[in-house]
Design a protein around this motif. Sequence first.
Motif, PDB file in Angstrom:
ATOM      1  N   ASP A  24       4.401  14.497  -4.246  1.00  0.00           N
ATOM      2  CA  ASP A  24       3.614  14.142  -3.200  1.00  0.00           C
ATOM      3  C   ASP A  24       2.495  13.216  -3.204  1.00  0.00           C
ATOM      4  OD1 ASP A  24       2.072  16.082  -4.374  1.00  0.00           O
ATOM      5  OD2 ASP A  24       1.523  16.856  -2.457  1.00  0.00           O
ATOM      6  N   ALA A  25       2.309  12.874  -4.430  1.00  0.00           N
ATOM      7  CA  ALA A  25       0.884  12.144  -5.139  1.00  0.00           C
ATOM      8  C   ALA A  25       1.282  10.530  -4.760  1.00  0.00           C
ATOM      9  CB  ALA A  25       0.693  12.370  -6.630  1.00  0.00           C
ATOM     10  N   ALA A  26       0.069   9.858  -4.384  1.00  0.00           N
ATOM     11  CA  ALA A  26       0.098   8.355  -4.222  1.00  0.00           C
ATOM     12  C   ALA A  26      -0.844   7.835  -5.393  1.00  0.00           C
ATOM     13  CB  ALA A  26       0.002   8.023  -2.654  1.00  0.00           C
ATOM     14  N   VAL A  27      -0.465   6.889  -6.023  1.00  0.00           N
ATOM     15  CA  VAL A  27      -1.292   6.346  -7.181  1.00  0.00           C
ATOM     16  C   VAL A  27      -1.409   4.833  -6.898  1.00  0.00           C
ATOM     17  CG1 VAL A  27      -1.602   6.132  -9.652  1.00  0.00           C
ATOM     18  CG2 VAL A  27      -0.434   8.083  -8.870  1.00  0.00           C
ATOM     19  N   ASP A  28      -2.759   4.426  -6.780  1.00  0.00           N
ATOM     20  CA  ASP A  28      -3.091   2.966  -6.737  1.00  0.00           C
ATOM     21  C   ASP A  28      -3.775   2.619  -8.133  1.00  0.00           C
ATOM     22  OD1 ASP A  28      -2.037   2.763  -3.996  1.00  0.00           O
ATOM     23  OD2 ASP A  28      -4.058   3.697  -3.397  1.00  0.00           O
ATOM     24  N   VAL A  29      -3.303   1.317  -8.671  1.00  0.00           N
ATOM     25  CA  VAL A  29      -3.673   0.923  -9.882  1.00  0.00           C
ATOM     26  C   VAL A  29      -4.615  -0.280  -9.671  1.00  0.00           C
ATOM     27  CG1 VAL A  29      -3.157  -0.038 -12.128  1.00  0.00           C
ATOM     28  CG2 VAL A  29      -1.761   1.988 -11.169  1.00  0.00           C
ATOM     29  N   LEU A  55       0.947  -1.359  -0.098  1.00  0.00           N
ATOM     30  CA  LEU A  55      -0.072  -0.206  -0.026  1.00  0.00           C
ATOM     31  C   LEU A  55       0.887   1.275   0.019  1.00  0.00           C
ATOM     32  CD1 LEU A  55      -2.801  -0.841   2.378  1.00  0.00           C
ATOM     33  CD2 LEU A  55      -2.747  -1.191   0.198  1.00  0.00           C
ATOM     34  N   SER A  56       0.666   2.217  -0.862  1.00  0.00           N
ATOM     35  CA  SER A  56       1.369   3.386  -1.169  1.00  0.00           C
ATOM     36  C   SER A  56       0.908   4.225   0.121  1.00  0.00           C
ATOM     37  CB  SER A  56       1.316   4.087  -2.212  1.00  0.00           C
ATOM     38  OG  SER A  56      -0.135   4.101  -2.624  1.00  0.00           O
ATOM     39  N   PRO A  64      -2.317  14.132  -2.518  1.00  0.00           N
ATOM     40  CA  PRO A  64      -3.180  13.552  -3.031  1.00  0.00           C
ATOM     41  C   PRO A  64      -3.258  12.140  -3.421  1.00  0.00           C
ATOM     42  CG  PRO A  64      -1.917  14.958  -4.491  1.00  0.00           C
ATOM     43  CD  PRO A  64      -1.382  15.070  -3.036  1.00  0.00           C
ATOM     44  N   ARG A  65      -4.199  11.365  -3.126  1.00  0.00           N
ATOM     45  CA  ARG A  65      -4.469  10.230  -3.506  1.00  0.00           C
ATOM     46  C   ARG A  65      -5.148   9.775  -4.659  1.00  0.00           C
ATOM     47  NH1 ARG A  65      -2.544   6.456  -0.043  1.00  0.00           N
ATOM     48  NH2 ARG A  65      -1.920   7.176   2.171  1.00  0.00           N
ATOM     49  N   VAL A  66      -4.541   9.136  -5.685  1.00  0.00           N
ATOM     50  CA  VAL A  66      -5.212   9.086  -7.035  1.00  0.00           C
ATOM     51  C   VAL A  66      -5.447   7.702  -7.290  1.00  0.00           C
ATOM     52  CG1 VAL A  66      -5.584   9.320  -9.524  1.00  0.00           C
ATOM     53  CG2 VAL A  66      -4.418  11.155  -8.015  1.00  0.00           C
ATOM     54  N   CYS A  67      -6.795   7.148  -7.785  1.00  0.00           N
ATOM     55  CA  CYS A  67      -6.956   5.826  -8.153  1.00  0.00           C
ATOM     56  C   CYS A  67      -7.172   5.698  -9.460  1.00  0.00           C
ATOM     57  CB  CYS A  67      -8.246   5.405  -7.499  1.00  0.00           C
ATOM     58  SG  CYS A  67      -9.007   4.030  -8.178  1.00  0.00           S
ATOM     59  N   ILE A  68      -6.369   4.463 -10.084  1.00  0.00           N
ATOM     60  CA  ILE A  68      -6.733   4.327 -11.619  1.00  0.00           C
ATOM     61  C   ILE A  68      -7.169   2.931 -11.786  1.00  0.00           C
ATOM     62  CG2 ILE A  68      -5.246   3.932 -13.734  1.00  0.00           C
ATOM     63  CD1 ILE A  68      -3.555   5.891 -12.663  1.00  0.00           C
TER      64      ILE A  68
END
Length: 489
Positions: free
Chosen positions: A66-71, A36-37, A42-46
């Motif tokens: 500073d962005a965290a991205v979850d795919v 888990l990031s 900002p948290r972005v979901c793809i």
Amino acid sequence: MKMMRMINLVRGSVMKIHGLSRASRCLAAEGGVRGLSSSSGPRVCIVGGGPAGFYTAQQLLKARQDAAVDVYERLPVPFGLVRFGVAPDHPEVKNVINTFTQTAQHERCSFHGNVNVGKDVTIDELRQAYHAVVLSYGAEGNRSMGIPGEDLPGVFSAKDFVGWYNGLPSNKELRPDLSCETAVILGQGNVALDVARILLAPVEMLKETDITQNALKALAGSKVRRVLIVGRRGPLQIACTIKELREMVNLPNSRADMLPADFEGIAEALKDLPRPRKRLTELMMKAAKEGGDDKAEKCWGFRFFRSPVEVIAGADGKRATGIRLALNKLEGSGESARAEVTGQMEDVDCGLIISSIGYKSIPIDPAVPFDPRRAIVPNEMGRVQDTAGLYCSGWVKRGPTGVIATTMNDSFDTARVLIQDMEAGKLDLSVNKPGAQAITALLQTRGVRTVLFSQWEKINAEEEKRGKFLGKPREKLLDVDEMLKIAWS
């Protein structure tokens, strides 16, 4: 009455958010989940782990430190059409997987496979857990020909046929009958030429690729000797690129078989064509004129100015034995020329028909606007219509067109728009969002276990090991349960 409805709506939303937060706290108490990031930015979901998803993630990570991205990906394995769409004899195109792997291993990115968004978790639940959600799930539907007989055995979509030889789990049971002499492919884009080339290529050429052993065995016993590639317009409107055409022209033990009438007046039009179109047309005309080696056992050819009208069934009505084509004439010229029927018909005997008229995106969640006519999520520069915080990239944004580089540019554009919205204050970043921590906990309560990128690497290692034994880059696993067993071992 209206006031009561609003109160209930607000109460429902608060309960959902509370539920997500509680799930998140439970997970934290258990020590969290590896992969888990973590970030307070900002948290972005793809949604979608194919080229559009990874290119969008890459640009977001680069633009915001500073962005965290979850795919999130429906299958246990990443890379989408690079894995399941690119032809097995085009390994150089698959090198982009190295870039996607770097993105997936970035400290602020995490991959969650085996998650069917819209079924296992809703878009609304994702929107509550993230500052922004990007839909990048591609086009997994088929465009219908809309003609009688298209559902007969012996008729396949190119998407399914490509999925069969490329190891897409949902196509592993396809079993195409290759006992006929003539195959007809409807459509003249690069996918159509990929299919034609795979049908006619010497098996020795394919043995060292990552084509599945099932497909290799079937192709080794194939009786297909002639492939016709049919288009409704003319040579000047053909959709393939010169690279794919050149591969057909140079295919061993195969020769070109064209109709001279299809090329009438084309030589005179050459001088006014843009350079790429001119080079493509010149190569086509050269192939049509020279034909190739008369001793070649196999042949292929374009058939222009023809549209499918009906799939013809055999005497028992149980399978396709031919196709009826309407002969067309062109109205107008150049790219905008339209095919108009002449009233004349032509029947072609064939036992295999492959429709390569395009892929189609499908809606995955009723909460997301969808344009059924264009088969895309309606959007403006990647911002989903009337839905703040929801974005889209790739084929679901613009339709199934272009090559991987087109998707890259398109996805970068969506990422830039999303970043602009963050910086313009259109997204409220002052609220902390739980991201994958809450979603993973929520999925656990629903009996859904995710596959992290490190677990995909176990699948990858097993595929490479099996491939090495067979003298090929990899032997893809075809069964999702087997993938999961290896991933979680």
